[in-house]
Design an enzyme around this catalytic site. Sequence first.
Site, PDB file in Angstrom:
ATOM      1  N   GLN A   1       0.856  -1.193   0.000  1.00  0.00           N
ATOM      2  CA  GLN A   1       0.000   0.000   0.000  1.00  0.00           C
ATOM      3  C   GLN A   1       0.892   1.242   0.000  1.00  0.00           C
ATOM      4  O   GLN A   1       1.522   1.568   1.009  1.00  0.00           O
ATOM      5  CB  GLN A   1      -0.934  -0.007   1.221  1.00  0.00           C
ATOM      6  CG  GLN A   1      -2.029  -1.054   1.135  1.00  0.00           C
ATOM      7  CD  GLN A   1      -2.755  -1.264   2.448  1.00  0.00           C
ATOM      8  OE1 GLN A   1      -2.148  -1.617   3.456  1.00  0.00           O
ATOM      9  NE2 GLN A   1      -4.064  -1.045   2.451  1.00  0.00           N
TER      10      GLN A   1
ATOM     11  N   ASP B   1     -11.505   6.842   4.204  1.00  0.00           N
ATOM     12  CA  ASP B   1     -10.666   5.931   4.976  1.00  0.00           C
ATOM     13  C   ASP B   1      -9.311   6.568   5.303  1.00  0.00           C
ATOM     14  O   ASP B   1      -8.692   7.208   4.460  1.00  0.00           O
ATOM     15  CB  ASP B   1     -10.452   4.637   4.186  1.00  0.00           C
ATOM     16  CG  ASP B   1      -9.658   3.620   4.970  1.00  0.00           C
ATOM     17  OD1 ASP B   1     -10.187   3.103   5.963  1.00  0.00           O
ATOM     18  OD2 ASP B   1      -8.494   3.356   4.593  1.00  0.00           O
TER      19      ASP B   1
ATOM     20  N   GLU C   1     -13.069   8.416   8.922  1.00  0.00           N
ATOM     21  CA  GLU C   1     -12.556   7.198   9.544  1.00  0.00           C
ATOM     22  C   GLU C   1     -11.221   7.592  10.195  1.00  0.00           C
ATOM     23  O   GLU C   1     -10.157   7.467   9.595  1.00  0.00           O
ATOM     24  CB  GLU C   1     -12.377   6.083   8.516  1.00  0.00           C
ATOM     25  CG  GLU C   1     -12.130   4.705   9.128  1.00  0.00           C
ATOM     26  CD  GLU C   1     -10.667   4.394   9.364  1.00  0.00           C
ATOM     27  OE1 GLU C   1     -10.366   3.611  10.294  1.00  0.00           O
ATOM     28  OE2 GLU C   1      -9.807   4.926   8.638  1.00  0.00           O
TER      29      GLU C   1
ATOM     30  N   ARG D   1      -8.190 -10.325  12.137  1.00  0.00           N
ATOM     31  CA  ARG D   1      -9.461  -9.616  12.013  1.00  0.00           C
ATOM     32  C   ARG D   1     -10.471 -10.386  11.174  1.00  0.00           C
ATOM     33  O   ARG D   1     -11.685 -10.157  11.283  1.00  0.00           O
ATOM     34  CB  ARG D   1      -9.237  -8.224  11.418  1.00  0.00           C
ATOM     35  CG  ARG D   1      -8.488  -7.281  12.339  1.00  0.00           C
ATOM     36  CD  ARG D   1      -8.150  -5.979  11.637  1.00  0.00           C
ATOM     37  NE  ARG D   1      -7.304  -6.191  10.476  1.00  0.00           N
ATOM     38  CZ  ARG D   1      -6.883  -5.223   9.663  1.00  0.00           C
ATOM     39  NH1 ARG D   1      -7.248  -3.973   9.899  1.00  0.00           N
ATOM     40  NH2 ARG D   1      -6.105  -5.499   8.635  1.00  0.00           N
TER      41      ARG D   1
END
Length: 651
Positions: free
Chosen positions: A252, A284, A326, A520
């Site tokens: 990323q 985000d 967020e 998660r």
Amino acid sequence: MYEQISHSLLNQILDDLKPEIRSQDLRHFYTRLGANFYAIHNLFHHLYGRRDDFQAQMLKLVETLARQYIQRPDALKMLDIERENDHNWFLSQQWVGMALYSAGFADNLAGVADKTPYFQELGVNLVHIMPILECPTGKSDGGYAVSNFRQIDDRVGTLEDLQRVSSEFRKRDILLTLDVVLNHTSNEHQWAKRAIAGEQKYQDYYYMFDNREIPDMFEQSMPEIFPETAPGNFTWNETLQKWVMTVFNDYQWDLNYSNPTVFIEMLDVILFWINQGADVVRLDAVAFIWKKMGTICQNEREAHLLLQLMKDCCQVTAPGALFIAEAIVAPVEITKYFGEDAIIAKECEIAYNATLMALLWDALATRNCRLLYQGLKSLPDKLERATWLNYVRCHDDIGLGFDDNDVRQVDYEPNAHRRFLVDFYTGQFKDSIASGVPFMRNDKTGDARIAGSLASLVGLETAVKTGDQKAIDIALNKIILMHSMIFSFGGIPLLYYGDEIATFNDYSYLDQPDKANDSRWIHRPKIDWLRAESRNKQGTVEHGVFSALKKMIAIRKETSAFADFNNRQLVDTTNPHVFSFIRYDHNRPSERVLVICNFSEQPQRIEMAKLSAAGFGIYGQVYDLYSGKRPTQFDNQLVIQPCLFYWLSEF
């Protein structure tokens, strides 16, 4: 506001607009542009005014806004006007949300459209469909490593499928919420590929360095986000022979918003999805979008200015759309993402109330509300025309981000207390039947976060396996208690898919190589719709939870005191196991609801005199909105059963 320099520049920009833009019907666009241009120009100049191409970039920005306005469907333009005329529409108690992965909820977007009646059955009228954009297989970060900002991932559907979802939702007055990932792209995004191919224009979209000198200076103050799986904040790219900033994962790449072209590109992406029918856009990782050496590269002032600029620009093209911030950051920082205006949200109208979420889990583990009271007293007030998104669970981990000073105020040692909570919810603490798992345990600091489904974290999974009916009943009460808080506290309550039918941990992620290292995924389930049918069968855990939430939602929508106009007052019951607050109708303050929650697994009592001190029961009797009955009383005391709640009103 009229100001000569910006007014002159606006006139010049309008003269320079392409003929195909000027020839369109732009009446509302011109009105909104004129009203917002002074702020837009000021912000853009502050961020980019030193550049030689500043004026050309301003023209490009206005053309982007105009082009997206022209492409905006007429029905959505009409909706913009309706919402401008009713600017507090989103503060109503009518809104109840649910967040979901389309693949986990219903296989794909077409399945979500088919399941629209399910939302209506429950009472949900805001649906957040988590990332649906194209991502590389195996390196997607749950959809947050986007390789194409305008292409829906074919594993979940097509643009036509999304348009069908939007159409089905709009028929039923359900708001559609979509994600735009602001901070980074996948390293397989076209911009990254062109940067790797040597195009300087696209290398300037990212942070790239020939050696470790500057990265090492950044690292001195930047924390690690994923210390277990992605230590450090820079990744060496062999083809480029450069270090690339990668705050989250090595795949990323962080976008460089000091480049105005990046800002305009991402604003264009936001407007594109708003034009596809998104009523709300979840932005985000907003805390990370501006990098400054010598800082933690979070919550920088320029990040807030960028968000203000995005909001002002969207007010020109699509004023009916809302932003969610967020920003899972320290409590003192969270409210800043609403903006600095005294009343109006100039950045994001909605922000995640991560503080309340973490404090609720603390109260449930300790059976004590002292930190819950202290943390909420320390949380700054929101703006009048902004609102919280209150949630018990989400797709992410549970971070214990409450303020250390608040922890000390209630006589806990911060590090030891967090270790207790992690041990409690991962079943390592004596007598705990929670079955969560740690996420991103940091051996350097001893810190960790918590993963697990709501039903498993409150002990229902273990209780069902052992057949302990008393433990099952307490766990069900805990699920309902937690939701009673988010439905009544003030803001938009956000359910997490599967919680409404008490879905357990999904351990299948351990068998999938691309997910096994990210715990998660244990709470990102595939809904078993055969099991979901049990919501219609009395005596099942699914029916117990679903019917309770459905009832609470219906009562919430009928109770004007639950609208969000800073109309909440904390009440000290002097019983540490009980949390209480008053909600009142801001138009009719005498119409109030007293919320009382027992976080203990034992019955608790409150002196009736405490209700009188809060103004209840003086002029009339009180009754519980949820049960429709008068609360249990004995010897001038109010009795609250284990892990239950009251929504008390007067008659």
